[in-house]
Design an enzyme around this catalytic site. Structure first.
Site, PDB file in Angstrom:
ATOM      1  N   ASP A  22       0.866  -1.175   0.000  1.00 29.81           N
ATOM      2  CA  ASP A  22       0.000   0.000   0.000  1.00 29.81           C
ATOM      3  C   ASP A  22       0.907   1.230   0.000  1.00 29.81           C
ATOM      4  O   ASP A  22       1.581   1.519   0.998  1.00 29.81           O
ATOM      5  CB  ASP A  22      -0.893  -0.044   1.258  1.00 29.81           C
ATOM      6  CG  ASP A  22      -1.917   1.083   1.291  1.00 29.81           C
ATOM      7  OD1 ASP A  22      -1.682   2.130   0.659  1.00 29.81           O
ATOM      8  OD2 ASP A  22      -2.937   0.907   1.982  1.00 29.81           O
ATOM      9  N   HIS A  23       0.921   1.935  -1.130  1.00 35.94           N
ATOM     10  CA  HIS A  23       1.871   3.037  -1.291  1.00 35.94           C
ATOM     11  C   HIS A  23       1.522   4.239  -0.416  1.00 35.94           C
ATOM     12  O   HIS A  23       2.311   5.171  -0.279  1.00 35.94           O
ATOM     13  CB  HIS A  23       1.939   3.444  -2.768  1.00 35.94           C
ATOM     14  CG  HIS A  23       3.270   4.004  -3.184  1.00 35.94           C
ATOM     15  ND1 HIS A  23       4.270   4.308  -2.296  1.00 35.94           N
ATOM     16  CD2 HIS A  23       3.764   4.313  -4.406  1.00 35.94           C
ATOM     17  CE1 HIS A  23       5.311   4.792  -2.938  1.00 35.94           C
ATOM     18  NE2 HIS A  23       5.031   4.804  -4.229  1.00 35.94           N
TER      19      HIS A  23
END
Ligand code: CAO
Length: 247
Positions: free
Chosen positions: A221-222
């Protein structure tokens, strides 16, 4: 005010019978629910997948020796990888977090429960193996095999699928060189494994030798994790595996 997403065309739900013979079969409840969760995770989480491969030549030799010394017991690569992921989660605790629903806080987990994606006749189920930091590879292999067997024969309860630190999805028994696993919300990352490849590499004496390389695909999850940390995390898994000892 309308935005780009409001303007997306509807799903193309035409009559396929116009093009040739077809048969429409309903999907079962598991498949529909699983698909809805995957869609939510894919749309809500800005995914990036980092691909790398790590040397498991020495680990594979040790695993073979362990198997010969312990006939009747089985450890695949998965259990050492679970232990290596625990080591990497300890080194990089940002991977053992969950974003709250409002995005305002991060929950830092102090436990090390690893989800394992299991391919079942009803679809993909993720069972969670608890307290992987306190268990040997042999115990993890037993626990995972029991969970996978239950997933395939009876299904898993919500409790058995909840509370993971991070998930591992292994396609190594089938093949592949890389893929993009979808993060299992509310976790921050998921590690995909594909099939060990033989690669030539310079040996100590300068001559080429064949090394066993395990491909790793880390989706994250950036919003939580940046690319440099992802690259370091995967390299750390490689270090953990290169010094892994079966006890
Ligand atoms: N490279 C080469 N061989 C591998 C390997 C790898 N990366 N990973 C496993 N293998 C081998 C094992 O050593 C075993 O070999 P032997 O039978 O000769 O001992 C064989 O493949 C079968 O392994 P397994 O599947 O029984 O055991 P596992 O621990 O590797 O995996 C489980 C268990 C439950 C994770 C797996 O069976 C499974 O269901 N994976 C599916 C996950 C999935 O579908 N993910 C998709 C997500 S995206 O939709």
């Amino acid at each position: 005010m309308s935005n780009y997403f409001d303007k997306l065309p509807p799903w193309p739900d035409g009559d396929f019978g116009e093009f040739g013979p077809v048969e429409v079969k309903p999907r079962d409840r598991y498949q529909q629910i699983g698909g809805a969760f995957l869609s939510r995770n894919w749309l809500a989480i800005p995914h990036v997948t980092h691909h790398d491969e790590v040397d498991v030549t020495d680990l594979e030799a040790a695993r073979k020796a362990w198997g010969e010394a312990n006939p009747g017991q089985k450890i695949t690569l998965l259990a050492p990888v679970m232990k290596a992921v625990v080591g990497a989660l300890k080194e990089f605790p940002i991977f053992n977090t969950s974003l709250t629903a409002d995005g305002a806080s991060l929950v830092w987990k102090k436990y090390f429960h690893i989800g394992v994606a299991v391919d079942t006749p009803k679809g993909l189920l993720v069972g969670v193996v608890r307290d992987c930091d306190t268990k040997s590879a042999a115990t993890l292999a037993e626990d995972t095999a029991a969970l996978a067997e239950k997933a395939r024969t009876k299904g898993l309860s919500m409790a058995e699928m909840s509370g993971g630190s991070m998930t591992i999805s292994s396609l190594g028994h089938i093949g592949g060189t890389a893929f993009t696993p979808i993060v299992n919300a509310p976790e921050a990352a998921i590690l995909g494994l594909t099939r060990v490849q033989l690669r030539p590499a310079p040996g100590e004496a300068g001559a080429l030798e064949w090394r066993k390389m395990l491909p790793l695909s880390l989706s994250y999850d950036h919003r939580i994790i940046n690319g440099a940390d992802a690259a370091r995390f995967v390299r750390h898994i490689g270090r953990e595996l290169s010094r892994f000892e079966f006890v």
